[in-house]
Design a protein around this motif. Structure first.
Motif, PDB file in Angstrom:
ATOM      1  N   LYS A 228       4.735   5.862   1.085  1.00 64.79           N
ATOM      2  CA  LYS A 228       4.918   6.558  -0.164  1.00 64.79           C
ATOM      3  C   LYS A 228       4.695   5.518  -1.321  1.00 64.79           C
ATOM      4  O   LYS A 228       5.218   4.329  -1.332  1.00 64.79           O
ATOM      5  CB  LYS A 228       6.409   7.307  -0.307  1.00 64.79           C
ATOM      6  CG  LYS A 228       6.046   8.029  -1.758  1.00 64.79           C
ATOM      7  CD  LYS A 228       7.788   8.673  -1.778  1.00 64.79           C
ATOM      8  CE  LYS A 228       7.885   9.593  -2.957  1.00 64.79           C
ATOM      9  NZ  LYS A 228       8.943  10.264  -3.021  1.00 64.79           N
ATOM     10  N   GLU A 229       3.868   5.897  -2.374  1.00 66.71           N
ATOM     11  CA  GLU A 229       3.405   4.960  -3.393  1.00 66.71           C
ATOM     12  C   GLU A 229       2.973   3.500  -3.085  1.00 66.71           C
ATOM     13  O   GLU A 229       3.043   2.766  -3.676  1.00 66.71           O
ATOM     14  CB  GLU A 229       4.524   4.726  -4.255  1.00 66.71           C
ATOM     15  CG  GLU A 229       5.056   6.112  -4.810  1.00 66.71           C
ATOM     16  CD  GLU A 229       6.323   6.015  -5.814  1.00 66.71           C
ATOM     17  OE1 GLU A 229       6.806   4.941  -5.740  1.00 66.71           O
ATOM     18  OE2 GLU A 229       6.601   6.886  -6.354  1.00 66.71           O
ATOM     19  N   GLY A 230       2.583   3.548  -1.716  1.00 62.15           N
ATOM     20  CA  GLY A 230       1.845   2.186  -1.342  1.00 62.15           C
ATOM     21  C   GLY A 230       2.961   1.138  -1.110  1.00 62.15           C
ATOM     22  O   GLY A 230       2.577  -0.150  -0.959  1.00 62.15           O
ATOM     23  N   LYS A 231       4.161   1.501  -1.064  1.00 61.74           N
ATOM     24  CA  LYS A 231       5.279   0.646  -0.986  1.00 61.74           C
ATOM     25  C   LYS A 231       5.555  -0.021   0.537  1.00 61.74           C
ATOM     26  O   LYS A 231       5.758   0.914   1.466  1.00 61.74           O
ATOM     27  CB  LYS A 231       6.735   0.878  -1.765  1.00 61.74           C
ATOM     28  CG  LYS A 231       6.388   0.968  -2.809  1.00 61.74           C
ATOM     29  CD  LYS A 231       7.848   1.760  -3.628  1.00 61.74           C
ATOM     30  CE  LYS A 231       7.753   1.654  -5.045  1.00 61.74           C
ATOM     31  NZ  LYS A 231       9.062   2.092  -5.895  1.00 61.74           N
ATOM     32  N   MET A 232       5.274  -0.988   0.875  1.00 55.43           N
ATOM     33  CA  MET A 232       5.448  -1.743   2.152  1.00 55.43           C
ATOM     34  C   MET A 232       6.882  -2.467   2.259  1.00 55.43           C
ATOM     35  O   MET A 232       7.080  -3.006   1.423  1.00 55.43           O
ATOM     36  CB  MET A 232       4.390  -2.479   2.624  1.00 55.43           C
ATOM     37  CG  MET A 232       3.133  -1.650   2.595  1.00 55.43           C
ATOM     38  SD  MET A 232       2.979  -0.254   3.720  1.00 55.43           S
ATOM     39  CE  MET A 232       2.695  -1.087   5.083  1.00 55.43           C
ATOM     40  N   THR A 233       7.441  -2.760   3.443  1.00 56.53           N
ATOM     41  CA  THR A 233       8.537  -3.428   3.579  1.00 56.53           C
ATOM     42  C   THR A 233       8.347  -4.465   4.985  1.00 56.53           C
ATOM     43  O   THR A 233       7.295  -4.048   5.830  1.00 56.53           O
ATOM     44  CB  THR A 233       9.584  -2.732   4.017  1.00 56.53           C
ATOM     45  OG1 THR A 233      10.775  -3.411   4.041  1.00 56.53           O
ATOM     46  CG2 THR A 233       9.634  -1.976   5.182  1.00 56.53           C
TER      47      THR A 233
END
Length: 368
Positions: free
Chosen positions: A169-174
């Motif tokens: 979502k929204e391009g957020k990576m961890t």
């Protein structure tokens, strides 16, 4: 203590030393890799331009113009490095393919894409090309003679337009919790009793990317791809051959893990009621009556573009005699102004029965 006991203790001690050495070496490698990954620190192009990871193309361009004007060397001669950084960020984020690779694989993946390396076996490292999609395209002989445009609908998966193939979502990576962002992990393999070794394998949790989605994209539900229907406009060029391929590059299935394959249409020619094609030539049969075969004839053949070809004979035609008509065949594919020839097999049909008067006339003719 006997010699045998001393020998066993010595062997046991050496095995303990070897095990502790392996453990120490493994831990050292892990710590070194982790520190190297942290020290490397990838540059965030979204932060450079001051935009969100789900920014549109217009938002990225607007932010670039603002940042470029702010850090232009004419206004800020001491910030040339920042200006170069802004340009590099825009170069990547304004290119859909580079942006998608950067979102999924980071700077390292982007560098590998821009500068593919070749191993000792001659294989190019980097994203592999996906499978091609094949389909037959049925066309008429008229379409191959005149040229035509066809439309074909294809169903395939494409990268999710919302997350650009990241699945988040929204391009957020961890950072992947299983490999700590390295994309690989060490796996211990047992080799008999008391012997083991460790090998580096691709992390199966993140697929070697070192990053996972912070939250699943609601549009693709974390699958990274979505179904898509597309209409391909296919140009049938004049003179194309049966079995010839028409290729649409990179129009097959999309995936973040490989370069899309091609969609390939193979031409299949429908049977024609009059003409048979052989290369750039056309063949046909023409039926003649006995009268036409002996006394001559004038006939008109309707061609594939609706023009009429005149065939005239003032000689006696032998059964199955082949007549060649130059430049009335198929157009050459690369030079459509040039054409092959038309070959006409003349088939003489004899009357089924003759009355006495006709027989008498023929007897008189043959007696001469």
């Amino acid at each position: 203590m006997c010699i045998r006991d001393r020998y066993q203790r010595r062997v046991h001690g050496e095995m303990l030393v070897m095990r502790f050495s392996r453990i120490f070496l493994t831990v050292s490698l892990i710590v070194f890799a982790s520190l190297s990954g942290l020290a490397r620190g990838e540059e965030d192009y979204y932060k450079v331009l001051g935009v969100r990871k789900d920014a549109t193309d217009d938002q990225i361009e607007k932010a670039f113009r603002k940042m470029a004007a702010m850090y232009h060397p004419d206004k800020n001669p001491n910030n040339q490095d920042k200006f170069s950084e802004v340009n590099k960020a825009y170069e990547v984020l304004s290119n859909p393919e580079k942006r998608q690779i950067y979102d999924v694989y980071g700077l390292e993946g982007l560098k590998e894409h821009e500068n593919p390396q070749t191993d000792i076996w001659g294989n190019t490292r980097g994203r592999p090309k996906g499978p091609n999609a094949h389909a037959d395209l049925s066309v008429t002989l008229e379409e191959l003679y005149n040229g035509a445009m066809k439309e074909m609908s294809i169903q395939r998966n494409i990268l999710c337009p919302q997350c650009r193939g990241t699945g988040s979502k929204e391009g957020k990576m961890t950072v992947c919790p299983h490999c700590q962002g390295k994309g690989v992990r060490l796996q211990t393999m047992q080799m008999g009793v008391g012997f083991s070794f460790q090998m580096q394998v691709t992390c199966d949790y993140c697929g070697g990317k070192g990053k996972t989605a912070a939250r699943d994209c609601p549009h693709c539900r974390g699958q990274r791809v979505v179904p898509n229907k597309k209409i391909l406009k296919i140009e049938i060029e004049r003179g194309m051959q049966d079995g010839q391929d028409i290729v649409f590059e990179r129009e097959s299935e999309q995936s973040p893990d490989y370069i899309p394959g091609d969609v390939i249409f193979k031409i299949r020619t429908q049977k024609h009621s009059t003409f048979v094609r052989e290369g750039d030539n056309l063949k046909m049969d023409m039926k003649l009556t006995l009268k036409e075969a002996i006394l001559g004839f004038k006939k008109h053949i309707k061609h594939l573009d609706d023009h009429y070809t005149e065939v005239v004979s003032n000689e006696v035609v032998q059964p199955f005699q082949v007549r060649r008509v130059p430049e009335e065949g198929m157009p050459h594919h690369n030079f459509p102004s040039q054409k092959g020839d038309l070959f006409i097999k003349q088939i003489v049909t004899l009357p089924r029965r003759l009355n006495e008067e006709d027989k008498q006339i023929l007897r008189q003719i043959f007696q001469k």
